[in-house]
Every structure is written in structure tokens, then in C-alpha cells.
Design an enzyme around this catalytic site. Structure first.
Site, short mmCIF file in Angstrom:
data_model
loop_
_atom_site.label_atom_id
_atom_site.label_comp_id
_atom_site.label_asym_id
_atom_site.label_seq_id
_atom_site.Cartn_x
_atom_site.Cartn_y
_atom_site.Cartn_z
N ASP A 187 3.55 -1.08 6.41
CA ASP A 187 4.32 -1.14 5.00
C ASP A 187 5.52 -0.40 5.19
OD1 ASP A 187 4.77 -0.59 2.38
OD2 ASP A 187 2.92 -0.25 1.65
N LYS B 145 9.82 -2.00 -5.54
CA LYS B 145 10.60 -0.69 -5.30
C LYS B 145 12.03 -1.04 -4.97
CE LYS B 145 6.41 0.58 -6.27
NZ LYS B 145 5.41 0.93 -5.28
N ARG C 162 1.96 -23.65 -7.76
CA ARG C 162 1.07 -22.51 -6.94
C ARG C 162 1.38 -22.67 -5.30
NH1 ARG C 162 -3.85 -23.08 -5.91
NH2 ARG C 162 -4.29 -24.46 -7.96
N TYR D 150 -0.40 4.46 0.72
CA TYR D 150 -0.15 3.97 -0.66
C TYR D 150 -1.68 4.13 -1.34
CZ TYR D 150 0.35 1.52 -5.12
OH TYR D 150 0.48 1.08 -6.30
C1 LIG Z 1 4.08 0.51 -5.13
C2 LIG Z 1 3.81 0.50 -3.58
C3 LIG Z 1 2.71 -0.46 -3.20
C4 LIG Z 1 2.24 -1.64 -4.12
O1 LIG Z 1 2.97 -2.32 -4.54
P1 LIG Z 1 3.05 -3.08 -5.97
O2 LIG Z 1 4.39 -3.83 -6.29
O3 LIG Z 1 3.05 -1.93 -7.10
O4 LIG Z 1 1.68 -3.90 -6.31
C5 LIG Z 1 2.66 -0.65 -1.84
N1 LIG Z 1 2.64 0.16 -0.86
C6 LIG Z 1 3.91 1.01 -1.39
C7 LIG Z 1 4.16 2.05 -0.17
C8 LIG Z 1 4.27 1.41 -2.48
O5 LIG Z 1 4.99 2.40 -2.76
#
Ligand SMILES: *Cc1c(COP(=O)(O)O)cnc(C)c1O
Length: 387
Positions: free
Chosen positions: A178, A203, A35, A86
Site C-alpha cells: 500500500d 488521498k 462497468r 490502515y
Molecule cells: C484511506 C486509506 C485507504 C483506504 O482508501 P479509501 O479510498 O478510503 O477507500 C487505504 N490505505 C491507506 C494507507 C489509506 O490511508
């Protein structure tokens, strides 16, 4: 991107790092327990850290990364967040705020002056980060945190990262960005002044819709240590196999992004000229309000587009028309998520906390298929609504 995170170049060495499937390590070395560390995570972290220009901490998901940053703030934390960030980020903030551990204000990130006004208000508020009754400690967000997204998901608003980072820092606040939509190939927020970059590596970074992963990158040693601690204590760790898949996906990030971005630019222009389409949001279109800023700030406009079907009058007919188009595609996949090799689309307003969006807004993640194949599918789907 291609050469990072590989084993030492020795004769007979494996070209790729192995998937380290182990929960524990023989005592006496640097690693202790699964972990707290894993060499496959480290290979991923080396590559994404270098791309963003900082040190990376890999998490089980983008939300685990986001939660770990926000849970590192003092209680009650003060957060100023993109109003169209998001939806998971906004749900997390609402959840934590509901339990009295955080206060947050939403802002339109495209309105630089308004964002900085809210930052100043929060900094000056009684009991606020800079206000009376609160000691500004040295830790992350001790004087508040500005949480930015640019381009935003899904309205594709562009924030002036450099000016906002400078303004927030002048007020003693820290800034997180982000960077999921842009990826470090299009924009490096740490170079523009941000303290923290957050990714949903699910993504475009991983790029094949086969894994859920997240990451944080920073140049600040205190933040790096706090995040590694959060990861160990909360246990939101990536599996070694997921880390390996993410790294494997990242090897081709540049070619995937080049291709999908070029197609997105072409599709945005064609959609804008299509009689069946209303508003088209894409930072690469000259009439996008953030176009000039995006041109200066980013190395490209990305592979995400949002658009509405033309002529839908009422809320209900807008929803119907959009759902009809989403249901009529044959090559594209109606699904949430983005950044994979296959094009995905969805009516974004079908989700909780997306009530601020135009109800018929369709978000399109452009994949690496032949652009003419994507176009003919979109065109035939649009013609089922208005032939
Ligand atoms: C999908 C997404 C998230 C969250 O990420 P996960 O991997 O689904 O937990 C955060 N910010 C943006 C801009 C996203 O598109």
C-alpha cells in the site's frame, strides 16, 4: 504526470480528455459496457501506471482496490499483514477471516527478520501455502501474500521493501504494498520487487479532498487480468467524473507534494522542540527508528506527521489533551483523511481497531498552506493545553 492521458496531439484537439458519461457503447468496437471500461478511467490509469512503472486498474475507492486484491486470492488465503496497516485493511481481513475464507497474521513491518520468520512459519504450516494438502497454483497468493505498508498509517513505521520482497519471493509468496502515504514520487515498490501496488487515490494522488478513488498497479499480466475481472464482477467502478477529477488532481502531485513535504519536515522539527509536545513521529527526524532506511528507500519523507501532547499521564488525560488540541485549531481542519491541499488533523485512536496506538496520538496531514500559518495555528492550539 503532466502530459500523460491526454488526447492525441492533433490540430484543434481538446487538451484535456473529456468526461465520458456513458453506460454503454455502440457494438462492434472494443468497448462494450460501462462497468467493463471507460476512456476517462484509461486516462487516469495511463498516468498512475506510468508513475508506478506498471499497468493500473482504477477502482471506486482504496478499499475497493484492496478488497479486489484480497478477493483474488485462493480460499482459504494466507495473508501476513502489517499490524499497523490502515484500519480498513485490517477490518476487511478480520471480516473475511471471520467467514472462514482467509487466515492472517499481523507483523511489525519495521522488524525485517520477524516478518520473514512469520512468512516462513506460514509457508511451512500444515495446510499452509507451501504445506501438505495444498497445491501451489500459479495464481496470485497461491503460496501466501505479504501485505506491506510503508510508511504505515499512522505510526509511520518504515519497512525494508527490497529485502522483504526478496525474502517473501524466496518462500514463493507474493507481495502487495500500500503506497498511499509515499506516492510513486517518493517510492516505487514495483522497482523494489513488489508484485502489486495499492493506492487510496482519495488521498495525495487526487489531493483535493473532493473525491474517493482507489487503484492497483502491477507488472504481472495474470494479476492485471484477475483485477480487471474482479472490478467487472464486483462492480466497484469509479464514476467517470471522479476519474477525471483524480486525473486533474494528479497533474499537480509533484508541486503539492514538494510544498507539503517541505513544510512537514520543518513542522516536525518545531513540534519536537515544542514544550507542549511529547513524542513526534516523522521519518525525516534523525531519531526516527526508520530514518536511515527511509533515506535510502524513499526520495523524501512525506507529508504525514504523528505526535502526542506532552505530559499527559493517564489514558484519559492523554485523550483529553489531544481532543482539546484538535478542537482548538482555527486554520487547520479537524477531520479524518489525508493528502489534501488543506492540513487535516485528528486523534487517531478515536477509531475502531486503533487500540494499539498511543491513545493521545494526533495524526497531522500537512497541506500546502504557508508553513508559518500552519505553525502559528498548531502553536496556539497547543498553548491552550499547556500555556
Ligand atoms: C484511506 C486509506 C485507504 C483506504 O482508501 P479509501 O479510498 O478510503 O477507500 C487505504 N490505505 C491507506 C494507507 C489509506 O490511508
Amino acid at each position: 504526470m503532466v502530459h500523460g492521458g491526454r488526447p492525441p496531439a492533433e490540430p484543434g484537439a481538446s487538451v484535456n480528455p473529456p468526461v465520458w458519461m456513458t453506460s454503454t457503447y455502440r457494438q462492434g468496437g472494443g468497448r462494450t459496457y460501462g462497468r467493463d471500461g471507460n476512456p476517462t478511467w484509461e486516462a487516469f490509469e495511463e498516468v498512475l501506471g506510468e508513475l508506478e512503472g506498471g499497468s493500473c486498474v482504477l477502482f471506486a475507492s482504496g478499499m475497493a482496490a484492496t478488497a479486489s486484491v484480497l478477493e483474488s486470492l485462493p480460499v482459504p488465503a494466507r495473508v501476513i499483514v502489517a499490524g499497523d496497516a490502515y484500519n480498513g485493511t485490517r477490518r476487511f481481513l478480520a471480516d473475511v477471516a471471520g467467514r472462514g475464507r482467509l487466515l492472517f497474521r499481523t507483523v511489525d513491518v519495521a522488524d525485517t527478520e520477524a516478518v520473514l520468520d512469520v512468512c516462513a512459519e506460514v509457508a511451512d504450516s500444515p495446510g499452509g501455502p507451501g504445506g501438505a494438502g495444498r497445491e501451489a497454483g500459479p495464481g496470485l497468493g497461491s503460496r501466501g501474500l505479504l501485505w506491506l505498508e510503508s510508511p504505515t498509517n499512522p505510526l509511520l513505521a518504515i519497512a525494508d521493501l527490497q529485502v522483504l520482497c526478496r525474502g517473501a519471493h524466496d518462500l514463493g509468496m507474493d507481495v502487495a504494498v500500500d503506497n498511499t502515504f509515499a506516492t510513486p514520487l517518493l517510492q516505487r515498490p514495483l522497482d523494489l520487487g513488489a508484485d502489486i501496488v495499492v493506492h487510496s487515490a482519495t488521498k495525495t494522488i487526487s489531493g483535493h479532498s473532493d473525491v474517493v478513488l482507489g487503484a492497483v498497479v502491477t507488472r504481472r499480466e495474470d494479476v492485471l487480468a484477475a483485477l480487471a475481472t474482479r472490478r467487472s464482477l464486483h462492480g466497484a467502478i469509479a464514476g467517470p467524473w471522479e476519474a477525471w477529477l483524480g486525473l486533474r488532481g494528479m497533474r499537480t502531485l509533484a508541486v503539492r507534494l514538494d510544498r507539503s513535504q517541505q513544510s512537514a519536515g520543518e513542522l516536525a522539527v518545531r513540534l519536537a522542540g515544542h514544550p507542549g509536545v511529547g513524542q513526534v513521529l516523522y521519518p525525516g527526524l534523525p531519531d526516527h527508528p526508520g530514518h536511515e532506511l527511509a533515506r535510502r528507500q524513499m526520495a523524501g519523507f512525506g507529508s504525514m506527521i504523528a505526535f502526542e501532547v506532552a505530559g499527559a499521564g493517564s489514558r484519559e488525560s492523554a485523550i483529553d489533551a489531544a481532543e482539546h488540541v484538535v478542537g482548538a485549531v482555527r486554520l487547520l481542519t479537524p477531520a479524518t483523511s489525508l493528502g489534501g491541499v488543506e492540513s487535516l488533523l485528528e486523534r487517531r485512536g478515536r477509531w475502531e481497531r486503533e487500540g494499539h496506538l498511543p491513545p493521545g496520538l494526533i495524526r497531522l496531514s500537512v497541506g500546502i498552506e504557508d508553513v508559518e500559518d500552519i505553525w502559528s495555528d498548531l502553536d496556539q492550539a497547543l498553548r491552550t493545553v499547556s500555556p
